[in-house]
Design an enzyme around this catalytic site. Structure first.
Site, mmCIF file in Angstrom:
data_model
loop_
_atom_site.group_PDB
_atom_site.id
_atom_site.type_symbol
_atom_site.label_atom_id
_atom_site.label_comp_id
_atom_site.label_asym_id
_atom_site.label_seq_id
_atom_site.Cartn_x
_atom_site.Cartn_y
_atom_site.Cartn_z
ATOM 1 N N ASN A 9 84.663 28.298 40.544
ATOM 2 C CA ASN A 9 85.281 28.379 41.870
ATOM 3 C C ASN A 9 86.666 27.744 41.766
ATOM 4 O O ASN A 9 86.788 26.525 41.719
ATOM 5 C CB ASN A 9 84.387 27.623 42.870
ATOM 6 N N LYS A 11 88.974 27.659 43.884
ATOM 7 C CA LYS A 11 89.456 27.143 45.178
ATOM 8 C C LYS A 11 90.919 27.570 45.400
ATOM 9 O O LYS A 11 91.317 28.631 44.917
ATOM 10 C CB LYS A 11 89.277 25.624 45.251
ATOM 11 N N HIS A 94 80.549 27.629 51.597
ATOM 12 C CA HIS A 94 80.948 26.440 50.826
ATOM 13 C C HIS A 94 81.172 25.279 51.788
ATOM 14 O O HIS A 94 81.661 25.470 52.903
ATOM 15 C CB HIS A 94 82.223 26.738 50.033
ATOM 16 N N GLU A 96 83.380 23.140 51.959
ATOM 17 C CA GLU A 96 84.771 23.020 52.440
ATOM 18 C C GLU A 96 85.017 23.972 53.603
ATOM 19 O O GLU A 96 85.783 23.664 54.517
ATOM 20 C CB GLU A 96 85.745 23.277 51.273
ATOM 21 N N GLU A 164 75.047 22.185 46.418
ATOM 22 C CA GLU A 164 76.204 21.341 46.136
ATOM 23 C C GLU A 164 76.222 20.165 47.110
ATOM 24 O O GLU A 164 76.729 20.295 48.239
ATOM 25 C CB GLU A 164 77.495 22.146 46.315
ATOM 26 N N GLY A 170 84.066 17.329 43.798
ATOM 27 C CA GLY A 170 85.427 16.852 43.543
ATOM 28 C C GLY A 170 85.540 15.335 43.480
ATOM 29 O O GLY A 170 86.642 14.792 43.510
ATOM 30 N N SER A 210 81.103 18.253 40.674
ATOM 31 C CA SER A 210 81.583 17.464 39.527
ATOM 32 C C SER A 210 80.894 17.837 38.208
ATOM 33 O O SER A 210 80.637 16.974 37.374
ATOM 34 C CB SER A 210 81.447 15.964 39.807
HETATM 35 P P1 PGA Z 1 83.885 20.436 41.677
HETATM 36 O O1 PGA Z 1 83.676 21.547 42.813
HETATM 37 O O2 PGA Z 1 83.243 20.975 40.413
HETATM 38 O O3 PGA Z 1 85.376 20.303 41.544
HETATM 39 O O4 PGA Z 1 83.220 19.194 42.139
HETATM 40 C C1 PGA Z 1 82.502 22.302 42.892
HETATM 41 C C2 PGA Z 1 82.557 23.231 44.080
HETATM 42 O O5 PGA Z 1 83.021 22.808 45.139
HETATM 43 O O6 PGA Z 1 82.141 24.399 44.015
#
Ligand code: PGA
Length: 254
Positions: A9, A11, A94, A96, A164, A170, A210
Protein backbone atom coordinates in the site's frame (compact mmCIF):
# COMPACT_ATOMS: atom_id res chain seq x y z
CA UNK A 1 -4.26 -24.32 1.37
CA UNK A 2 -4.67 -20.58 1.06
CA UNK A 3 -2.30 -18.92 -1.37
CA UNK A 4 -0.06 -16.38 0.37
CA UNK A 5 -0.82 -12.75 -0.44
CA UNK A 6 1.45 -9.74 -0.03
CA UNK A 7 0.20 -6.29 -1.00
CA UNK A 8 2.09 -3.01 -0.99
CA UNK A 9 0.00 0.00 0.00
CA UNK A 10 1.96 2.97 -1.28
CA UNK A 11 -0.52 5.44 0.25
CA UNK A 12 -0.07 9.06 -0.92
CA UNK A 13 3.55 8.56 -2.00
CA UNK A 14 5.29 8.68 -5.38
CA UNK A 15 4.51 10.82 -8.41
CA UNK A 16 4.19 9.07 -11.77
CA UNK A 17 7.93 9.19 -12.50
CA UNK A 18 8.78 7.78 -9.08
CA UNK A 19 6.13 5.09 -9.37
CA UNK A 20 7.57 3.96 -12.71
CA UNK A 21 11.05 3.82 -11.18
CA UNK A 22 9.86 1.84 -8.17
CA UNK A 23 8.03 -0.72 -10.30
CA UNK A 24 11.03 -1.10 -12.58
CA UNK A 25 13.19 -1.71 -9.51
CA UNK A 26 10.95 -4.44 -8.11
CA UNK A 27 9.43 -6.05 -11.17
CA UNK A 28 12.05 -8.68 -11.93
CA UNK A 29 12.56 -9.69 -8.32
CA UNK A 30 8.83 -9.98 -7.67
CA UNK A 31 8.15 -11.79 -10.91
CA UNK A 32 10.25 -14.77 -9.80
CA UNK A 33 8.21 -15.32 -6.63
CA UNK A 34 5.14 -16.79 -8.25
CA UNK A 35 3.93 -18.90 -5.31
CA UNK A 36 2.72 -15.70 -3.64
CA UNK A 37 0.03 -13.29 -4.87
CA UNK A 38 1.90 -9.99 -5.21
CA UNK A 39 -0.20 -6.85 -5.42
CA UNK A 40 1.02 -3.27 -5.82
CA UNK A 41 -1.32 -0.44 -4.82
CA UNK A 42 0.09 2.82 -6.17
CA UNK A 43 -1.87 6.08 -6.21
CA UNK A 44 -4.70 6.32 -8.80
CA UNK A 45 -2.69 8.53 -11.15
CA UNK A 46 -0.04 5.83 -11.58
CA UNK A 47 -2.33 2.84 -12.04
CA UNK A 48 -2.38 3.07 -15.81
CA UNK A 49 1.37 3.14 -16.33
CA UNK A 50 1.81 0.56 -13.58
CA UNK A 51 -0.42 -1.71 -15.66
CA UNK A 52 1.74 -1.19 -18.72
CA UNK A 53 4.85 -2.02 -16.69
CA UNK A 54 3.58 -5.24 -15.11
CA UNK A 55 1.99 -6.53 -18.28
CA UNK A 56 3.22 -10.05 -19.07
CA UNK A 57 3.90 -10.80 -15.39
CA UNK A 58 1.43 -12.13 -12.82
CA UNK A 59 2.01 -9.15 -10.53
CA UNK A 60 -1.39 -7.64 -9.81
CA UNK A 61 -2.48 -4.10 -9.03
CA UNK A 62 -4.89 -2.61 -6.55
CA UNK A 63 -6.39 0.83 -5.96
CA UNK A 64 -6.32 2.37 -2.49
CA UNK A 65 -9.90 3.56 -2.36
CA UNK A 66 -12.99 4.01 -4.51
CA UNK A 67 -16.38 5.70 -4.39
CA UNK A 68 -19.48 3.53 -4.55
CA UNK A 69 -21.35 5.35 -7.32
CA UNK A 70 -20.72 4.43 -10.94
CA UNK A 71 -20.65 7.96 -12.31
CA UNK A 72 -22.12 11.41 -11.90
CA UNK A 73 -21.64 14.69 -10.06
CA UNK A 74 -19.15 13.54 -7.42
CA UNK A 75 -16.25 15.91 -7.98
CA UNK A 76 -12.92 14.34 -7.21
CA UNK A 77 -14.13 10.78 -6.78
CA UNK A 78 -13.08 7.64 -8.65
CA UNK A 79 -15.66 4.98 -9.49
CA UNK A 80 -15.57 1.18 -9.70
CA UNK A 81 -16.12 1.22 -13.45
CA UNK A 82 -13.14 3.55 -13.88
CA UNK A 83 -10.96 1.09 -11.97
CA UNK A 84 -12.19 -1.97 -13.79
CA UNK A 85 -9.54 -2.95 -16.30
CA UNK A 86 -6.89 -0.92 -14.46
CA UNK A 87 -6.58 -3.14 -11.41
CA UNK A 88 -7.87 -6.38 -9.92
CA UNK A 89 -8.11 -5.31 -6.26
CA UNK A 90 -9.23 -2.29 -4.29
CA UNK A 91 -8.32 -1.51 -0.68
CA UNK A 92 -11.47 -0.50 1.21
CA UNK A 93 -11.97 0.72 4.74
CA UNK A 94 -8.36 1.51 5.53
CA UNK A 95 -8.15 3.07 8.99
CA UNK A 96 -6.76 6.27 7.46
CA UNK A 97 -9.96 6.53 5.41
CA UNK A 98 -12.09 5.72 8.44
CA UNK A 99 -10.33 8.22 10.69
CA UNK A 100 -9.35 11.11 8.42
CA UNK A 101 -12.17 10.93 5.90
CA UNK A 102 -14.85 9.74 8.31
CA UNK A 103 -15.77 6.60 6.42
CA UNK A 104 -18.28 4.49 8.31
CA UNK A 105 -19.00 0.76 8.16
CA UNK A 106 -22.15 1.66 6.20
CA UNK A 107 -20.15 3.53 3.53
CA UNK A 108 -17.54 0.82 3.41
CA UNK A 109 -20.27 -1.77 2.92
CA UNK A 110 -21.63 0.28 -0.02
CA UNK A 111 -18.14 0.34 -1.48
CA UNK A 112 -17.72 -3.41 -0.98
CA UNK A 113 -20.94 -4.09 -2.88
CA UNK A 114 -20.06 -1.66 -5.66
CA UNK A 115 -16.57 -3.12 -6.06
CA UNK A 116 -17.86 -6.69 -6.28
CA UNK A 117 -20.59 -5.66 -8.72
CA UNK A 118 -17.91 -4.16 -10.97
CA UNK A 119 -15.76 -7.29 -10.75
CA UNK A 120 -13.13 -5.81 -8.44
CA UNK A 121 -11.89 -7.76 -5.42
CA UNK A 122 -11.93 -5.80 -2.17
CA UNK A 123 -9.14 -5.91 0.39
CA UNK A 124 -11.28 -5.00 3.39
CA UNK A 125 -9.24 -3.39 6.17
CA UNK A 126 -10.18 -3.36 9.84
CA UNK A 127 -8.53 -2.87 13.17
CA UNK A 128 -8.91 -1.46 16.65
CA UNK A 129 -7.47 1.72 18.16
CA UNK A 130 -5.01 1.73 21.05
CA UNK A 131 -7.77 2.76 23.47
CA UNK A 132 -10.04 -0.05 22.30
CA UNK A 133 -7.16 -2.48 22.56
CA UNK A 134 -6.29 -1.38 26.08
CA UNK A 135 -9.93 -1.52 27.13
CA UNK A 136 -10.14 -5.15 25.96
CA UNK A 137 -12.56 -4.21 23.18
CA UNK A 138 -10.60 -5.51 20.20
CA UNK A 139 -12.88 -8.41 19.34
CA UNK A 140 -16.02 -6.36 19.82
CA UNK A 141 -14.71 -3.72 17.42
CA UNK A 142 -13.67 -6.29 14.85
CA UNK A 143 -16.94 -8.15 14.90
CA UNK A 144 -18.70 -4.83 14.17
CA UNK A 145 -16.33 -4.15 11.32
CA UNK A 146 -16.74 -7.65 9.84
CA UNK A 147 -20.53 -7.59 10.17
CA UNK A 148 -20.77 -4.01 8.90
CA UNK A 149 -18.38 -4.49 6.01
CA UNK A 150 -19.86 -7.77 4.77
CA UNK A 151 -23.53 -6.99 5.43
CA UNK A 152 -25.86 -8.32 2.69
CA UNK A 153 -22.93 -9.60 0.65
CA UNK A 154 -23.05 -13.19 -0.59
CA UNK A 155 -20.34 -15.56 0.65
CA UNK A 156 -17.24 -14.96 -1.43
CA UNK A 157 -13.94 -16.79 -1.08
CA UNK A 158 -12.09 -14.28 -3.25
CA UNK A 159 -12.32 -11.23 -1.02
CA UNK A 160 -9.31 -10.46 1.16
CA UNK A 161 -9.34 -9.06 4.69
CA UNK A 162 -6.50 -7.12 6.28
CA UNK A 163 -6.30 -6.89 10.05
CA UNK A 164 -4.42 -3.69 10.81
CA UNK A 165 -4.41 -2.54 14.43
CA UNK A 166 -4.39 1.28 14.23
CA UNK A 167 -1.70 1.51 16.89
CA UNK A 168 0.64 -0.53 14.69
CA UNK A 169 0.25 1.44 11.46
CA UNK A 170 3.27 3.57 10.60
CA UNK A 171 4.42 3.53 14.21
CA UNK A 172 7.20 0.95 14.03
CA UNK A 173 5.33 -0.84 16.82
CA UNK A 174 4.00 -3.98 15.16
CA UNK A 175 1.75 -6.48 16.93
CA UNK A 176 3.39 -9.79 17.82
CA UNK A 177 2.80 -12.76 15.55
CA UNK A 178 0.90 -14.54 18.31
CA UNK A 179 -1.35 -11.53 19.03
CA UNK A 180 -2.10 -10.99 15.34
CA UNK A 181 -2.80 -14.69 14.75
CA UNK A 182 -5.25 -14.84 17.66
CA UNK A 183 -7.15 -11.80 16.42
CA UNK A 184 -7.17 -13.08 12.85
CA UNK A 185 -8.55 -16.39 14.09
CA UNK A 186 -11.36 -14.41 15.71
CA UNK A 187 -12.00 -12.49 12.48
CA UNK A 188 -12.14 -15.80 10.58
CA UNK A 189 -14.66 -17.22 13.06
CA UNK A 190 -16.77 -14.09 12.69
CA UNK A 191 -16.69 -14.42 8.90
CA UNK A 192 -17.63 -18.08 9.42
CA UNK A 193 -20.75 -17.10 11.35
CA UNK A 194 -21.90 -15.06 8.35
CA UNK A 195 -20.61 -17.08 5.44
CA UNK A 196 -20.07 -20.57 6.85
CA UNK A 197 -16.79 -22.07 7.93
CA UNK A 198 -15.86 -23.52 4.56
CA UNK A 199 -15.80 -20.08 2.94
CA UNK A 200 -14.20 -18.50 6.01
CA UNK A 201 -11.42 -21.09 5.83
CA UNK A 202 -10.70 -20.06 2.24
CA UNK A 203 -10.70 -16.26 2.69
CA UNK A 204 -7.22 -14.83 2.92
CA UNK A 205 -6.65 -12.69 6.02
CA UNK A 206 -3.54 -10.53 6.17
CA UNK A 207 -1.77 -8.71 8.95
CA UNK A 208 -0.78 -5.07 8.45
CA UNK A 209 0.99 -2.50 10.61
CA UNK A 210 4.75 -1.82 10.60
CA UNK A 211 5.58 -4.97 8.64
CA UNK A 212 9.23 -5.02 7.55
CA UNK A 213 11.72 -7.53 6.20
CA UNK A 214 12.93 -7.88 9.78
CA UNK A 215 9.58 -9.00 11.24
CA UNK A 216 7.61 -10.58 8.37
CA UNK A 217 8.73 -14.09 9.38
CA UNK A 218 7.05 -13.74 12.75
CA UNK A 219 3.69 -13.16 11.08
CA UNK A 220 3.91 -15.41 8.09
CA UNK A 221 4.91 -18.47 10.11
CA UNK A 222 1.49 -18.33 11.78
CA UNK A 223 -0.99 -20.65 10.04
CA UNK A 224 -3.82 -18.15 10.51
CA UNK A 225 -1.94 -15.33 8.77
CA UNK A 226 -1.99 -15.56 4.99
CA UNK A 227 0.16 -12.56 4.18
CA UNK A 228 0.64 -8.89 4.80
CA UNK A 229 -0.52 -5.44 3.78
CA UNK A 230 2.72 -3.50 3.79
CA UNK A 231 2.86 0.31 3.90
CA UNK A 232 6.20 2.05 4.41
CA UNK A 233 8.35 -0.97 3.57
CA UNK A 234 6.58 -1.42 0.22
CA UNK A 235 8.21 1.79 -1.00
CA UNK A 236 11.65 0.18 -0.83
CA UNK A 237 12.11 -2.20 -3.73
CA UNK A 238 14.69 -4.49 -2.15
CA UNK A 239 12.91 -4.73 1.17
CA UNK A 240 9.53 -5.43 -0.43
CA UNK A 241 11.02 -8.20 -2.59
CA UNK A 242 12.65 -9.62 0.53
CA UNK A 243 9.29 -9.63 2.36
CA UNK A 244 7.70 -11.58 -0.50
CA UNK A 245 10.69 -13.92 -0.74
CA UNK A 246 10.59 -14.78 2.96
CA UNK A 247 6.83 -15.30 2.77
CA UNK A 248 7.18 -17.68 -0.17
CA UNK A 249 9.87 -19.69 1.61
CA UNK A 250 8.08 -19.91 4.95
CA UNK A 251 4.70 -20.86 3.50
CA UNK A 252 6.38 -23.55 1.37
CA UNK A 253 7.93 -24.91 4.54
CA UNK A 254 11.49 -24.08 3.62
P1 PGA B 1 2.74 0.53 7.57
O1 PGA B 1 1.28 0.70 6.93
O2 PGA B 1 3.30 -0.78 7.04
O3 PGA B 1 3.52 1.72 7.07
O4 PGA B 1 2.58 0.50 9.04
C1 PGA B 1 0.44 -0.40 6.73
C2 PGA B 1 -0.88 0.05 6.17
O5 PGA B 1 -1.40 1.08 6.61
O6 PGA B 1 -1.47 -0.58 5.27
Amino acid sequence: MRRPFIAGNWKMNTNVTEAIELIKDMKEGLNLLSTVDRVLCPPFVSLYCAGELVRGTDIELGAQNMYFKEKGAYTGEISPIMLKGLCKYVILGHSERRQRFLETDVMINEKMKAALAAGLLPILCMGESLEENEAGKTNEKLSHQVQGGLKDIAANKAIVIAYEPIWAIGTGKAATGTQAAATIKYIRETVGKMWGSEVADSVRILYGGSVTAANIAEFIKELQIDGALVGGASLKAREFIDIVKQSAAIKQGK
